[in-house]
Design an enzyme around this catalytic site. Sequence first.
Site, PDB file in Angstrom:
ATOM      1  N   LYS A 270       0.903  -1.150   0.007  1.00 48.48           N
ATOM      2  CA  LYS A 270      -0.063  -0.044  -0.053  1.00 48.48           C
ATOM      3  C   LYS A 270       0.894   1.301  -0.001  1.00 48.48           C
ATOM      4  CE  LYS A 270      -2.943   2.866   2.652  1.00 48.48           C
ATOM      5  NZ  LYS A 270      -3.768   3.275   3.954  1.00 48.48           N
ATOM      6  N   ASP A 289      -6.662  -0.638   1.048  1.00 47.36           N
ATOM      7  CA  ASP A 289      -6.695  -0.665   2.202  1.00 47.36           C
ATOM      8  C   ASP A 289      -8.092  -1.372   2.779  1.00 47.36           C
ATOM      9  OD1 ASP A 289      -8.368   1.509   2.486  1.00 47.36           O
ATOM     10  OD2 ASP A 289      -6.959   2.643   3.696  1.00 47.36           O
TER      11      ASP A 289
END
Length: 451
Positions: A270, A289
Site C-alpha cells: 500500500k 486498504d
Amino acid sequence: MASPVLAGFRALPLSDVQLSLAVVLKCGQSFRWTCYPLPSSPGTSPTHEYRLCLRDRVVCLRQSSDYLFYRSVFPGEHLSAEQEAARDEETLIWLKDYFQLDVDLLKLYDQWSDRDQVFNKLKSRFSGIRVLRQDPWENLVSFICSSNNNIPRITKMVHALCKQYSPSLISLPPPELNESDSQGSAAYHSFPPPSLLAAPDVKSTLRGLGFGYRADYIQRTAKMLVDTHGSSISNSESREKCEEWLTGLRGMSTEVAREELLKFVGVGRKVADCVLLMSLDKKEVIPVDTHVHQIAIKHYGLRTVGGSKGKSAMTPRIYNEVATKLADIWGGYAGWAHTVLFTADLKAFSSFGIEREPPTPATSIMNVGASALTSSSSSKRKHSETQNEVEMQKKVMLMGAAVAAIAAAATAVAVAVAHDVPSSLKDDSDVISSVEEDANSHTSRRVKRRC
C-alpha cells in the site's frame, strides 16, 4: 475578463471544479501545508490561505471560485522587479506541475460518471479533487509515517521531523486576521534530505518525537538510499543524487518502480502504491486498504475470500482483486478516481459540498451507491431508528409505571397500617416485574402496528 486584484498575489484563472484546495490539501495526500482562516467577507472572496515551505521559498495560496491566487516569500533578500517576475514564473511552473493542471479534471469526472453510477452520485459534491505530483522523497517518508496512523497525527509527525532536521528558512506572521489577533510569526522549515535522516542517532530522536517503530523504518530507508545512490549534490536544484535516483523511477514501468520501493524498510504494497500514484506518475495505481476493500464489496459487487464485510486481514490476493476490479471500472486514471471516493469516505468530509445540492440522507461514500444498495441501507437504517425509538419509549413507560406502582404500594401499606390490618401486598420488586411485563406487551403491540 480581467483578473481580480489581491494585494501581493498573482491570479491564475482556474475554476474550483478543476482544483479544490480545501479538499486536495487536507485529504491525506500531503501533510506539510498549513492553513489560515481569513476574515469573512461577502461574495466569492478567498476564505483561507495555504502555505508550504519549499527549499528556497514559502508558497502562499488563496482561492476563489474562479481564480487561484499565489505568491512566494523568500528569505532575507530584496528582489528587483525583474527578479520578482522571474521568481513568480518559477512558482507558477511549480504550481502547474505540483497540481498537474495539464489534466482536464472535468473531462475525467465525466468519463468516470459515464462508467460508474456510484461516482456519478458523488461528483457534484466532491468536485475539484486531483492527485498531487509531489517530491518522491518527502512522499515516501510521509507514507512510511502513515502506517497504522491517521491524518492529524501524520501531519504532526511530519512537521516535527522538518522542525528537528531542517533549519528555519523564514518566519512569517499569519495572514491578515482580526486586529485583535495576537498570534506570533511562524517559522517555516523545508523537508530534510536523506543524508540528514541516515545517521544512527535519528532513530532515538524520532522515537522521542513520538514516531514509535516508524523511526527505525525512516532511518534505515534513508541510509539505504544514501549508501546505494549517494548523497552528493547533483544539480542546481540542490538535490542529492539519491533523491534524483528516486525521482528517476517516474521513467520506469509501474512494476519495476514498485519492486524498487518495496526494497525499503517499512514499505509494503500500500505504501509503495501511494508513492507510485502521488509522486511517480503512475496514474492507474490504486492503493488498497480495508476501507477501499469495503467500498468495493458494498458498491461494486466484489466477492473475495475476505468475506462479505471486507474486514479480514489484507492479503495479496484480496489486494489484487480489489485493485483489478476498480481499475477495470475507472480506466487509465483509476488512481485519481480512487482518490475522490477515498476522500468522500473520510469522516472529515462527511458534510462537505452538501450546500451545493439538496440534502440527502447520505453523507459519505459508504452510504452512497446504486439504488438497490441505497434502498437496502435505508431500510436497515429505518429499522434501526425504529428499534431505538421503541427502546426509548419502553424505558420511559417502565419508569413511569414503576413509579406509579411503588406509589400505589406505599399507599396500600399506609392504609393497611392505619386500619391495623396485615398487608397482603406483594414485594415491590414483584409489582415492578408485573408492570414491566405489561409495558413489554404494550410496546410489542405498538411495534407491530408501526411495522
